[in-house]
Scaffold this motif. Structure first.
Motif, mmCIF file in Angstrom:
data_model
loop_
_atom_site.group_PDB
_atom_site.id
_atom_site.type_symbol
_atom_site.label_atom_id
_atom_site.label_comp_id
_atom_site.label_asym_id
_atom_site.label_seq_id
_atom_site.Cartn_x
_atom_site.Cartn_y
_atom_site.Cartn_z
ATOM 1 N N UNK A 1 92.042 36.992 22.604
ATOM 2 C CA UNK A 1 93.364 36.388 22.489
ATOM 3 C C UNK A 1 93.968 36.060 23.840
ATOM 4 N N UNK A 2 93.825 36.974 24.805
ATOM 5 C CA UNK A 2 94.358 36.733 26.144
ATOM 6 C C UNK A 2 93.631 35.568 26.819
ATOM 7 N N UNK A 3 92.319 35.471 26.606
ATOM 8 C CA UNK A 3 91.540 34.365 27.184
ATOM 9 C C UNK A 3 91.959 33.037 26.572
ATOM 10 N N UNK A 4 92.081 33.011 25.254
ATOM 11 C CA UNK A 4 92.490 31.788 24.564
ATOM 12 C C UNK A 4 93.904 31.384 24.981
ATOM 13 N N UNK A 5 94.826 32.348 24.972
ATOM 14 C CA UNK A 5 96.214 32.045 25.323
ATOM 15 C C UNK A 5 96.384 31.577 26.747
ATOM 16 N N UNK A 6 95.529 32.055 27.647
ATOM 17 C CA UNK A 6 95.660 31.671 29.043
ATOM 18 C C UNK A 6 94.925 30.404 29.413
ATOM 19 N N UNK A 7 94.085 29.869 28.517
ATOM 20 C CA UNK A 7 93.229 28.751 28.894
ATOM 21 C C UNK A 7 93.498 27.448 28.160
ATOM 22 N N UNK A 8 93.681 27.493 26.863
ATOM 23 C CA UNK A 8 93.883 26.243 26.123
ATOM 24 C C UNK A 8 95.258 25.689 26.461
ATOM 25 N N UNK A 9 95.336 24.372 26.643
ATOM 26 C CA UNK A 9 96.503 23.782 27.294
ATOM 27 C C UNK A 9 97.648 23.377 26.381
ATOM 28 N N UNK A 10 97.538 23.535 25.093
ATOM 29 C CA UNK A 10 98.681 23.252 24.239
ATOM 30 C C UNK A 10 98.945 24.451 23.344
ATOM 31 N N UNK A 11 100.215 24.699 23.078
ATOM 32 C CA UNK A 11 100.583 25.840 22.249
ATOM 33 C C UNK A 11 99.998 25.706 20.850
ATOM 34 N N UNK A 12 99.977 24.485 20.337
ATOM 35 C CA UNK A 12 99.419 24.269 19.002
ATOM 36 C C UNK A 12 97.940 24.619 18.960
ATOM 37 N N UNK A 13 97.196 24.151 19.977
ATOM 38 C CA UNK A 13 95.761 24.427 20.010
ATOM 39 C C UNK A 13 95.481 25.910 20.248
ATOM 40 N N UNK A 14 96.328 26.561 21.054
ATOM 41 C CA UNK A 14 96.191 28.005 21.259
ATOM 42 C C UNK A 14 96.339 28.738 19.933
ATOM 43 N N UNK A 15 97.337 28.342 19.162
ATOM 44 C CA UNK A 15 97.579 28.983 17.872
ATOM 45 C C UNK A 15 96.414 28.733 16.918
ATOM 46 N N UNK A 16 95.879 27.510 16.943
ATOM 47 C CA UNK A 16 94.744 27.195 16.078
ATOM 48 C C UNK A 16 93.532 28.038 16.445
ATOM 49 N N UNK A 17 93.206 28.096 17.738
ATOM 50 C CA UNK A 17 92.060 28.875 18.181
ATOM 51 C C UNK A 17 92.272 30.361 17.910
ATOM 52 N N UNK A 18 93.494 30.841 18.129
ATOM 53 C CA UNK A 18 93.795 32.239 17.856
ATOM 54 C C UNK A 18 93.640 32.586 16.390
ATOM 55 N N UNK A 19 94.048 31.651 15.528
ATOM 56 C CA UNK A 19 93.910 31.877 14.089
ATOM 57 C C UNK A 19 92.438 31.957 13.686
ATOM 58 N N UNK A 20 91.591 31.178 14.354
ATOM 59 C CA UNK A 20 90.160 31.221 14.068
ATOM 60 C C UNK A 20 89.555 32.538 14.572
ATOM 61 N N UNK B 1 102.464 27.578 6.560
ATOM 62 C CA UNK B 1 102.784 26.213 6.124
ATOM 63 C C UNK B 1 103.179 25.340 7.309
ATOM 64 N N UNK B 2 104.056 25.849 8.172
ATOM 65 C CA UNK B 2 104.493 25.059 9.317
ATOM 66 C C UNK B 2 103.340 24.804 10.287
ATOM 67 N N UNK B 3 102.462 25.787 10.457
ATOM 68 C CA UNK B 3 101.331 25.581 11.358
ATOM 69 C C UNK B 3 100.344 24.564 10.792
ATOM 70 N N UNK B 4 100.142 24.574 9.478
ATOM 71 C CA UNK B 4 99.290 23.550 8.867
ATOM 72 C C UNK B 4 99.879 22.166 9.109
ATOM 73 N N UNK B 5 101.187 22.031 8.915
ATOM 74 C CA UNK B 5 101.849 20.753 9.178
ATOM 75 C C UNK B 5 101.677 20.343 10.640
ATOM 76 N N UNK B 6 101.737 21.325 11.546
ATOM 77 C CA UNK B 6 101.574 21.023 12.965
ATOM 78 C C UNK B 6 100.161 20.547 13.272
ATOM 79 N N UNK B 7 99.160 21.227 12.726
ATOM 80 C CA UNK B 7 97.778 20.865 13.019
ATOM 81 C C UNK B 7 97.413 19.506 12.415
ATOM 82 N N UNK B 8 97.919 19.229 11.224
ATOM 83 C CA UNK B 8 97.704 17.901 10.630
ATOM 84 C C UNK B 8 98.348 16.835 11.518
ATOM 85 N N UNK B 9 99.549 17.137 12.022
ATOM 86 C CA UNK B 9 100.255 16.182 12.877
ATOM 87 C C UNK B 9 99.503 15.924 14.177
ATOM 88 N N UNK B 10 98.829 16.954 14.713
ATOM 89 C CA UNK B 10 98.022 16.754 15.920
ATOM 90 C C UNK B 10 96.995 15.649 15.683
#
Length: 381
Positions: free
Chosen positions: A217-236, A326-335
């Motif tokens: 989580x710390x590696x993902x949060x410190x490296x991926x450059x968008x908050x949305x993508x960080x959240x997506x990778x963290x969820x995975x 729900x909001x995160x799904x809407x965000x990822x679809x919007x990406x």
């Protein structure tokens, strides 16, 4: 040579001005876009809930079982982007594709699932990681951009975006240094191009390297450059990895205001050689650039912690978590729906090379810091 470059630039600007204007956004178009967005989100939810069970005993069952909703959401968003673009409808409906609003709302709600003790205990190492990582990556990107002869304003955008938080950082830096619209669009496109594969690659690498959830989580949060993508990778990567990734990225985001104000001062006093301080106060600049959703994230965590400590039901927190999803799904679809390939296609190789090299440095240094600071770290339930 300079005259030819000026003529070419003028020609480009004239063609841009002469181009047909984008279709106007209307209330009806926004409502229609919202219908499309919600429909795609519903399909994502359906796939996430039914595919693992439906493919359990098949050859692809093992793969499907590890696919999380961000993957479905982004892929369906990209597909929707292609269809709407071919139909000439994407710009008319784009008023509903509010990635920033959805992701910030989702992250505020994410705070309700994070025990305040986790934030407090992670604050020290998170701040150390953010300061060291931002300093090294920003400095390397700025240096390499200078060596390759990039414009100072573009260097500022690339350095801030790759070292802090992607598009949001690029927007803040663009305002600080008065960058051109084309430079901002190009940087934002680079962020998305590099962030999309990172969503899937970093959790895979973390698993392959056998990283603990906290370190991943710390590696993902410190490296991926968008908050949305960080959240997506963290969820995975896992729930605990998601929580740490959100805390780490929020800590980096909190430093965005400091970096933006420093850039404002540097360009005003050094690059542009005005010899005078910026017109507005530093305190006001800092507050305006500070990502205020971080305060909502902390408030939600405090409220949830107090609520549970006073005997509140965990069912209420579960309901908030469902709303967050729900909001995160809407965000990822919007990406996916907002992705644009043209600015990247039109760019030269040097900014891409700088961004790629900086991403590599970010990955290596970030992994070292995450392992050093978060090995053995326990996420509070």
């Amino acid at each position: 040579m300079a005259g030819e470059e000026a003529t070419r630039q003028e020609s480009v600007e004239q063609r841009t001005e002469a181009a047909a204007p984008a279709p106007p956004r209307t209330t009806g178009g926004t409502i229609a876009g919202l219908v499309v967005l919600v429909a795609l989100a519903a399909v994502v939810r359906l796939l996430d809930q039914t595919l693992p069970e439906a493919t359990e005993d098949t050859a692809i069952g093992g793969v499907v079982s590890v696919i999380e909703y961000p993957v479905y959401a982004i892929l369906l968003g990209l597909l929707g982007n292609l269809v709407l673009t071919r139909l000439g409808l994407r710009e008319r409906l784009s008023g509903a594709f509010r990635t920033e609003f959805f992701i910030k709302t989702g992250l505020v709600l994410l705070g309700a699932s994070i025990n305040l003790a986790t934030i407090v205990s992670a604050a020290g190492p998170a701040i150390v990681q953010a300061v060291v990582l931002i300093s090294i990556v920003f400095g390397f990107t700025w240096w390499l951009g200078g060596r390759l002869g990039l414009d100072d304003k573009l260097r500022a955008l690339l350095s801030t975006a790759v070292s802090i938080c992607g598009v949001s950082a690029a927007i803040a830096a663009a305002g600080a240094v008065q960058a051109k619209r084309e430079q901002l669009a190009y940087t934002a496109s680079l962020v998305i191009v590099f962030a999309l594969p990172s969503i899937f690659l970093l959790p895979l690498l973390a698993s392959g390297l056998g990283l603990e959830q906290a370190v991943a989580g710390a590696w993902i949060g410190g490296n991926i450059d968008t908050t949305a993508a960080v959240t997506a990778a963290g969820a995975i990567a896992g729930e605990q990895a998601l929580q740490l990734a959100a805390i780490i990225k929020s800590t980096q985001n909190a430093l965005l205001g400091v970096v933006a104000v420093a850039l404002t001062a540097y360009f005003a006093l050094v690059v542009e050689r005005k010899g005078a301080a910026p017109a507005r106060s530093w305190g006001r600049d800092l507050w305006e650039r500070f990502p205020k959703f971080v305060l909502g994230f902390l408030a939600a965590s405090i409220i949830a912690t107090v609520f549970l400590a006073s005997g509140g039901s965990k069912d209420a927190i579960s309901a908030v978590n469902d709303l967050r999803t729900l909001f995160l799904i809407l965000a990822f679809v919007s990406i996916g729906l907002e992705f644009r390939v043209a600015p990247v296609r039109e760019a030269g190789w040097r900014p891409v090379g700088v961004f790629a090299a900086a991403t590599g440095v970010n990955l290596v240094v970030g992994l070292g810091l995450a392992a050093l600071l978060f090995t053995g770290f326990q996420v509070e339930a």
